[in-house]
Design an enzyme around this catalytic site. Structure first.
Site, PDB file in Angstrom:
ATOM      1  N   TYR A   1      37.978  33.842  45.279  1.00 38.26           N
ATOM      2  CA  TYR A   1      39.328  34.000  44.712  1.00 38.26           C
ATOM      3  C   TYR A   1      40.387  33.628  45.746  1.00 38.26           C
ATOM      4  O   TYR A   1      41.336  32.884  45.458  1.00 38.26           O
ATOM      5  CB  TYR A   1      39.524  35.442  44.250  1.00 38.26           C
ATOM      6  CG  TYR A   1      40.897  35.734  43.702  1.00 38.26           C
ATOM      7  CD1 TYR A   1      41.239  35.374  42.395  1.00 38.26           C
ATOM      8  CD2 TYR A   1      41.870  36.369  44.485  1.00 38.26           C
ATOM      9  CE1 TYR A   1      42.502  35.638  41.883  1.00 38.26           C
ATOM     10  CE2 TYR A   1      43.133  36.642  43.982  1.00 38.26           C
ATOM     11  CZ  TYR A   1      43.441  36.267  42.687  1.00 38.26           C
ATOM     12  OH  TYR A   1      44.696  36.522  42.193  1.00 38.26           O
TER      13      TYR A   1
ATOM     14  N   ASN B   1      47.918  34.833  26.871  1.00 40.72           N
ATOM     15  CA  ASN B   1      47.683  35.807  25.806  1.00 40.72           C
ATOM     16  C   ASN B   1      47.725  37.255  26.304  1.00 40.72           C
ATOM     17  O   ASN B   1      47.720  38.193  25.506  1.00 40.72           O
ATOM     18  CB  ASN B   1      46.343  35.545  25.108  1.00 40.72           C
ATOM     19  CG  ASN B   1      45.159  35.619  26.052  1.00 40.72           C
ATOM     20  OD1 ASN B   1      44.839  34.608  26.673  1.00 40.72           O
ATOM     21  ND2 ASN B   1      44.528  36.765  26.177  1.00 40.72           N
ATOM     22  N   SER B   2      47.795  37.450  27.626  1.00 38.15           N
ATOM     23  CA  SER B   2      47.833  38.820  28.141  1.00 38.15           C
ATOM     24  C   SER B   2      48.478  38.828  29.527  1.00 38.15           C
ATOM     25  O   SER B   2      48.720  37.779  30.129  1.00 38.15           O
ATOM     26  CB  SER B   2      46.413  39.409  28.231  1.00 38.15           C
ATOM     27  OG  SER B   2      45.624  38.674  29.161  1.00 38.15           O
ATOM     28  N   GLY B   3      48.762  40.044  30.013  1.00 37.15           N
ATOM     29  CA  GLY B   3      49.223  40.220  31.377  1.00 37.15           C
ATOM     30  C   GLY B   3      50.507  39.487  31.711  1.00 37.15           C
ATOM     31  O   GLY B   3      51.433  39.379  30.910  1.00 37.15           O
ATOM     32  N   ILE B   4      50.562  38.955  32.931  1.00 34.81           N
ATOM     33  CA  ILE B   4      51.746  38.265  33.427  1.00 34.81           C
ATOM     34  C   ILE B   4      52.075  37.064  32.552  1.00 34.81           C
ATOM     35  O   ILE B   4      53.241  36.795  32.257  1.00 34.81           O
ATOM     36  CB  ILE B   4      51.521  37.817  34.884  1.00 34.81           C
ATOM     37  CG1 ILE B   4      51.305  39.028  35.785  1.00 34.81           C
ATOM     38  CG2 ILE B   4      52.708  36.991  35.381  1.00 34.81           C
ATOM     39  CD1 ILE B   4      50.838  38.673  37.175  1.00 34.81           C
ATOM     40  N   GLY B   5      51.045  36.338  32.122  1.00 36.26           N
ATOM     41  CA  GLY B   5      51.266  35.148  31.303  1.00 36.26           C
ATOM     42  C   GLY B   5      51.947  35.471  29.988  1.00 36.26           C
ATOM     43  O   GLY B   5      52.861  34.756  29.557  1.00 36.26           O
TER      44      GLY B   5
END
Length: 352
Positions: free
Chosen positions: A293, A133-137
């Site tokens: 991470y 739904n946002s960014g790279i995706g």
């Protein structure tokens, strides 16, 4: 000749004559492409000769190039007071037949997903992208959808997922996109998503494990695991296992794990060289967000390598990728310090 007969042009000797339903167009920077109104698709190659072309020289005196609301280029003749979608330079084209450069030279840090997929027809391909739904995706989902693929945006927040779907449909109303609920912090949600997808009885050609959390404070999921480890790795691991049979039956298929160069700055072994499970899902006392991470990204790569070893003989390949240094996205939203650092670095990042 069979193709010409099918197009009804077997009696013509001109390889430049377009078959019925085809139209010659140009991009803003002068490349020629061909639109098929019958099949509603475009391609760079001439449908008969297979050649690629570009226009030669600039626009004639008095002409100006514009772009309409749908992004299509049109031309204004200020002298004769008329507008047309036909590029006046099409009468002067040259063949584009450069030697193909090696793959490593063809794309670089400035390449976009739309550029890499340019000219590809992905009709009939089914793609799942987590965290889309946002960014790279989102950029990945949009690029696949605008090239004809049926794209499923697997999102934790359905409101944001549906908004992302609408943004893609605004660019192309015939795009095949859909949002489905997937919360990687819940193994039950992962199972429900897999069952819902399988109920559609469609193949799965590309699974992109993109969703991730970064810099999040320590907390346990409903499954009793540290959240960064479960969201970034274990949830995706379980998802792939549940969809493995669909991937195999859809071969050739591909799994893509979006990892990070930060996997280099951690370790998941103890002093004796054995896997230390306590490092994967640490206690609150032993938790450091950045290390968590990094470890999750290392797990992504190890999993992808082993998955490829096991499934590539069955037509399913797996690749782990680093999306690029300091690509700006909203992954930093968990803590204001990371937001500040990312904001300061934004002028030096690749724009979405």
């Amino acid at each position: 000749m069979a193709a010409l007969k099918y197009a009804g042009l077997e009696d013509t000797d001109s390889e430049e004559e377009l078959p019925p339903g085809w139209e010659e167009r140009t991009t803003r920077d002068g490349w020629v492409y061909y639109a098929n109104h019958l099949e509603e698709k475009t391609q760079w190659e001439h449908p008969k000769s297979g050649k690629r072309k570009r226009v030669a020289g600039g626009l004639p005196y008095g002409w100006e190039q514009e772009t309409d609301e749908s992004g299509q280029v049109y031309f204004v003749d200020h002298i004769n007071k008329r507008t047309t979608y036909l590029d006046p330079r099409l009468a002067f084209t040259v063949e584009d037949n450069p030697a193909k450069p090696p793959t490593r030279q063809k794309y670089d840090g400035n390449s976009t997903a739309m550029e890499i997929l340019q000219g590809r027809d992905l009709s009939g391909k089914v793609v799942i992208i987590t965290g889309a739904n946002s960014g790279i995706g989102f950029e990945t989902a949009k690029s696949f959808a605008l090239h004809g693929a049926y794209v499923i945006l697997a999102c934790r927040n359905m409101s944001r997922g549906n908004d992302a779907v609408q943004r893609i449909l605004e660019e192309w109303h015939k795009a095949k996109v859909e949002a489905m609920t997937l919360d990687l912090a819940s193994l039950h949600s992962v199972q429900n998503f897999a069952e819902a997808f399988k109920s559609k009885n469609v193949p799965l050609h590309i699974l992109i494990c993109n969703a991730a959390t970064f810099g999040a404070p320590w907390c346990l999921t409903e499954d009793g695991l540290e959240s960064t480890f479960q969201v970034n790795h274990l949830g995706h691991f379980y998802l792939v296992q549940l969809l493995e049979d669909v991937l195999r039956s859809s071969s050739p298929a591909r799994v893509v794990m979006v990892s990070s160069e930060s996997h280099r700055f951690t370790e998941i072994k103890d002093s004796s060289g054995k896997l230390d499970f306590s490092l994967l899902s640490p206690s609150k006392k032993e938790y450091w967000a950045m290390l968590a991470y990094n470890r999750s990204k290392l797990c992504n790569i190890l999993f992808s390598n082993e998955l490829n070893r096991r499934l590539s003989p069955h037509g399913v390949t797996s690749n782990s990728v680093h999306p690029g240094n300091m690509i700006y996205s909203s992954i930093h939203r968990s803590w204001w310090v990371y937001t500040l650092l990312f904001t300061l670095a934004r002028p030096f990042t690749k724009s979405m």
